[in-house]
Design an enzyme around this catalytic site. Structure first.
Site, PDB file in Angstrom:
ATOM      1  N   GLY A 345       0.820  -1.222   0.000  1.00  0.00           N
ATOM      2  CA  GLY A 345       0.000   0.000   0.000  1.00  0.00           C
ATOM      3  C   GLY A 345       0.849   1.265   0.000  1.00  0.00           C
ATOM      4  CD  GLU A 368      16.398  10.307 -27.138  1.00  0.00           C
ATOM      5  OE1 GLU A 368      17.418   9.751 -27.553  1.00  0.00           O
ATOM      6  OE2 GLU A 368      16.416  11.322 -26.422  1.00  0.00           O
TER       7      GLU A 368
HETATM    8  N1  CAA Z   1      23.033   5.724 -39.408  1.00  0.00           N
HETATM    9  C1  CAA Z   1      23.165   6.205 -40.662  1.00  0.00           C
HETATM   10  N2  CAA Z   1      22.208   6.078 -41.622  1.00  0.00           N
HETATM   11  C2  CAA Z   1      21.094   5.414 -41.281  1.00  0.00           C
HETATM   12  C3  CAA Z   1      20.887   4.879 -39.994  1.00  0.00           C
HETATM   13  C4  CAA Z   1      21.918   5.051 -39.033  1.00  0.00           C
HETATM   14  N3  CAA Z   1      21.814   4.581 -37.783  1.00  0.00           N
HETATM   15  N4  CAA Z   1      19.670   4.279 -39.956  1.00  0.00           N
HETATM   16  C5  CAA Z   1      19.127   4.439 -41.193  1.00  0.00           C
HETATM   17  N5  CAA Z   1      19.993   5.129 -41.976  1.00  0.00           N
HETATM   18  C6  CAA Z   1      19.811   5.499 -43.379  1.00  0.00           C
HETATM   19  C7  CAA Z   1      19.603   4.249 -44.229  1.00  0.00           C
HETATM   20  O1  CAA Z   1      20.824   3.668 -44.616  1.00  0.00           O
HETATM   21  C8  CAA Z   1      18.839   4.817 -45.412  1.00  0.00           C
HETATM   22  O2  CAA Z   1      19.744   5.472 -46.273  1.00  0.00           O
HETATM   23  P1  CAA Z   1      19.716   5.248 -47.879  1.00  0.00           P
HETATM   24  O3  CAA Z   1      18.323   5.665 -48.306  1.00  0.00           O
HETATM   25  O4  CAA Z   1      20.788   6.160 -48.381  1.00  0.00           O
HETATM   26  O5  CAA Z   1      19.969   3.801 -48.093  1.00  0.00           O
HETATM   27  C9  CAA Z   1      17.981   5.891 -44.789  1.00  0.00           C
HETATM   28  O6  CAA Z   1      18.627   6.272 -43.560  1.00  0.00           O
HETATM   29  C10 CAA Z   1      16.568   5.436 -44.506  1.00  0.00           C
HETATM   30  O7  CAA Z   1      16.652   4.343 -43.609  1.00  0.00           O
HETATM   31  P2  CAA Z   1      15.592   3.168 -43.556  1.00  0.00           P
HETATM   32  O8  CAA Z   1      15.239   2.718 -44.938  1.00  0.00           O
HETATM   33  O9  CAA Z   1      16.105   2.137 -42.616  1.00  0.00           O
HETATM   34  O10 CAA Z   1      14.312   3.929 -42.957  1.00  0.00           O
HETATM   35  P3  CAA Z   1      12.939   3.364 -42.447  1.00  0.00           P
HETATM   36  O11 CAA Z   1      11.878   4.244 -42.948  1.00  0.00           O
HETATM   37  O12 CAA Z   1      12.825   1.901 -42.708  1.00  0.00           O
HETATM   38  O13 CAA Z   1      13.011   3.646 -40.848  1.00  0.00           O
HETATM   39  C11 CAA Z   1      13.576   3.297 -38.536  1.00  0.00           C
HETATM   40  C12 CAA Z   1      13.931   3.069 -40.011  1.00  0.00           C
HETATM   41  C13 CAA Z   1      14.700   2.600 -37.771  1.00  0.00           C
HETATM   42  C14 CAA Z   1      12.256   2.690 -38.143  1.00  0.00           C
HETATM   43  C15 CAA Z   1      13.604   4.827 -38.227  1.00  0.00           C
HETATM   44  O14 CAA Z   1      12.551   5.490 -38.887  1.00  0.00           O
HETATM   45  C16 CAA Z   1      13.524   5.132 -36.749  1.00  0.00           C
HETATM   46  O15 CAA Z   1      14.533   5.085 -36.033  1.00  0.00           O
HETATM   47  N6  CAA Z   1      12.317   5.495 -36.236  1.00  0.00           N
HETATM   48  C17 CAA Z   1      12.165   5.938 -34.855  1.00  0.00           C
HETATM   49  C18 CAA Z   1      12.413   7.412 -34.739  1.00  0.00           C
HETATM   50  C19 CAA Z   1      12.590   7.844 -33.310  1.00  0.00           C
HETATM   51  O16 CAA Z   1      13.443   7.338 -32.592  1.00  0.00           O
HETATM   52  N7  CAA Z   1      11.818   8.817 -32.909  1.00  0.00           N
HETATM   53  C20 CAA Z   1      11.973   9.387 -31.604  1.00  0.00           C
HETATM   54  C21 CAA Z   1      11.741  10.829 -31.678  1.00  0.00           C
HETATM   55  S1  CAA Z   1      12.963  11.831 -30.964  1.00  0.00           S
HETATM   56  C22 CAA Z   1      12.635  11.870 -29.305  1.00  0.00           C
HETATM   57  O17 CAA Z   1      11.935  11.075 -28.756  1.00  0.00           O
HETATM   58  C23 CAA Z   1      13.397  12.916 -28.607  1.00  0.00           C
HETATM   59  C24 CAA Z   1      12.842  13.411 -27.351  1.00  0.00           C
HETATM   60  O18 CAA Z   1      12.309  14.505 -27.305  1.00  0.00           O
HETATM   61  C25 CAA Z   1      13.095  12.634 -26.094  1.00  0.00           C
END
Ligand code: CAA
Length: 384
Positions: A345, A368
């Site tokens: 509790g 993030e």
């Molecule tokens: N480093 C470098 N490049 C990267 C990378 C990395 N870690 N990850 C992806 N890329 C590149 C890819 O190589 C690709 O490049 P090319 O087109 O030249 O080949 C491009 O970026 C697109 O990547 P994906 O095709 O993998 O993209 P996707 O649409 O499939 O998405 C995902 C991938 C991992 C889901 C991504 O969209 C993601 O991380 N989403 C979550 C976003 C997030 O974390 N949001 C949180 C908001 S911020 C926040 O919360 C802050 C706060 O205030 C606390």
């Protein structure tokens, strides 16, 4: 393999521990209830060098490594996750992004005050604006537009769930400049909060981390000078992904701190609370919970330090930071829930702190990159 933390790192951890106890603990319950931004705490963290821990001293930072950052984040988060998220965003999303990819003029103008957390005696922190009403996990679906107008960009759109939204002086805004190029048509801009056309919505009324401010930010015909774009044209999405990989180490260590805070409170409570004629720590049901907490927390800490060490030693940390984040945030949620259970509790009332830690833990599985997004990143990496 060496698991020894250096003397300097131990001192930083102790300084953060003292700060959390002396400066964050007083009033933490009231700030949570009243959704009061911990401005005083952030200003003092800036004075101590905790707002730009990994920034080059040339730009007002502390020049420390990521391992030290993890140790400090854990200590602050044990007591006050609202303060630590503000610290995390400023350090690893904003300062690190500008330091790593910004040019000298951008660093001179923005990084120095950001790393110090203040300018002319006033709070000066940053925010990272990626999320939108329809672009959270699906971060490439940016609707915010930055139209190239020659010597400037014209910015229009809405960002939401922005940590430090109302308190930041500087925004790093991710926006689409060429939709045909999809993720390669995205850029990132430094936008000053007091630029005409920037409007900040009221604070969200949240489940946890209620002291931190989370808002939407709207841009209407905002003029952004061309020199405020970070990196080459089309670098914005990669900037976001690279920066978030480091940010996830910060949130993983925040989750670790919430878990260890809940565990330490539970251990102390179990040693003094009696039931059925003995301290409850002597009941196996409680002892097993404490044993599992300690085990999972130790694993989380090692994962956070591994990701930090990967970053400090120039190794790819995309995988280790996502692994640390998903594991630590799930550990935080589980541990904080069990901490409430151990307290019975008492755990359900605010004075005992664990209910707040349980509410604060939840967001670490969301921001993030949700746990599901971390599994996408991990899955794609291991299947490569
Ligand atoms: N480093 C470098 N490049 C990267 C990378 C990395 N870690 N990850 C992806 N890329 C590149 C890819 O190589 C690709 O490049 P090319 O087109 O030249 O080949 C491009 O970026 C697109 O990547 P994906 O095709 O993998 O993209 P996707 O649409 O499939 O998405 C995902 C991938 C991992 C889901 C991504 O969209 C993601 O991380 N989403 C979550 C976003 C997030 O974390 N949001 C949180 C908001 S911020 C926040 O919360 C802050 C706060 O205030 C606390």
């Amino acid at each position: 393999m060496d698991f020894i933390i250096s003397e300097e790192q131990q001192m930083i951890r102790q300084a953060a521990r003292d700060f959390a106890k002396n400066e964050c603990l007083p009033g933490v319950i009231q700030r949570d209830e009243q959704q009061k931004f911990p401005k005083e705490q952030i200003m003092k963290l800036g004075e101590l060098g905790f707002m730009g821990m990994m920034v080059d001293p040339k730009y007002g930072g502390s020049g420390l490594d990521t391992v030290s950052y993890v140790l400090a984040m854990e200590e602050i988060s044990k007591i006050d996750a609202s303060t630590s998220v503000c610290m995390s965003v400023n350090n690893s999303l904003v300062c690190w992004g500008i330091q790593e990819f910004g040019n000298d003029a951008q660093k001179e103008k923005y990084l120095t005050p950001l790393a110090m957390g203040q300018k002319d005696g006033e709070l000066y922190i940053g925010a990272f604006l990626l999320s939108e009403p329809e672009a959270g996990s699906d971060a490439t679906s940016q609707k915010t537009m930055a139209e190239d107008r020659g010597d400037h960009y014209l910015l229009n759109g809405t960002k939401n769930w922005i940590t430090n939204g109302a308190s930041a002086s500087v925004y790093l805004v991710i926006a689409q400049t060429d939709p045909a190029k999809k993720s390669n048509g995205i850029n990132v801009f430094i936008v000053e909060r007091d630029t005409p056309g920037v409007e900040v919505a009221p604070k969200e009324n949240k489940l946890g981390i209620r002291g931190s401010d989370t808002t939407s930010v709207m841009f209407t015909d905002v003029v952004v000078p061309k020199e405020n774009r970070i990196g080459e044209d089309g670098f914005g999405f990669k900037f976001a992904m690279k920066t978030l990989a480091g940010g996830r180490i910060g949130i993983a260590s925040q989750a670790l701190g919430i878990a260890s805070g809940a565990y330490e409170l539970s251990l102390a409570y179990a040693k003094q609370r009696k039931a059925f004629g003995k301290e409850i720590m002597h009941h196996q049901a409680i002892q097993f919970k404490l044993a599992d907490m300690a085990t999972r927390i130790d694993a989380s800490r090692l994962m956070c330090l591994k990701a930090a060490s990967d970053k400090d030693n120039g190794r790819d940390y995309t995988l280790s930071s996502s692994m640390a984040k998903v594991f630590s945030s799930e550990t935080a949620m589980w541990t904080a829930t069990e901490a409430v259970q151990i307290h019975g509790g008492y755990g359900f009332v605010k004075e005992y702190h664990v209910e707040r830690l349980m509410r604060d833990a939840k967001i670490t599985q969301i921001y993030e990159g949700t746990s599901e997004v971390q599994r996408i990143v991990i899955g794609r990496t291991i299947l490569k």
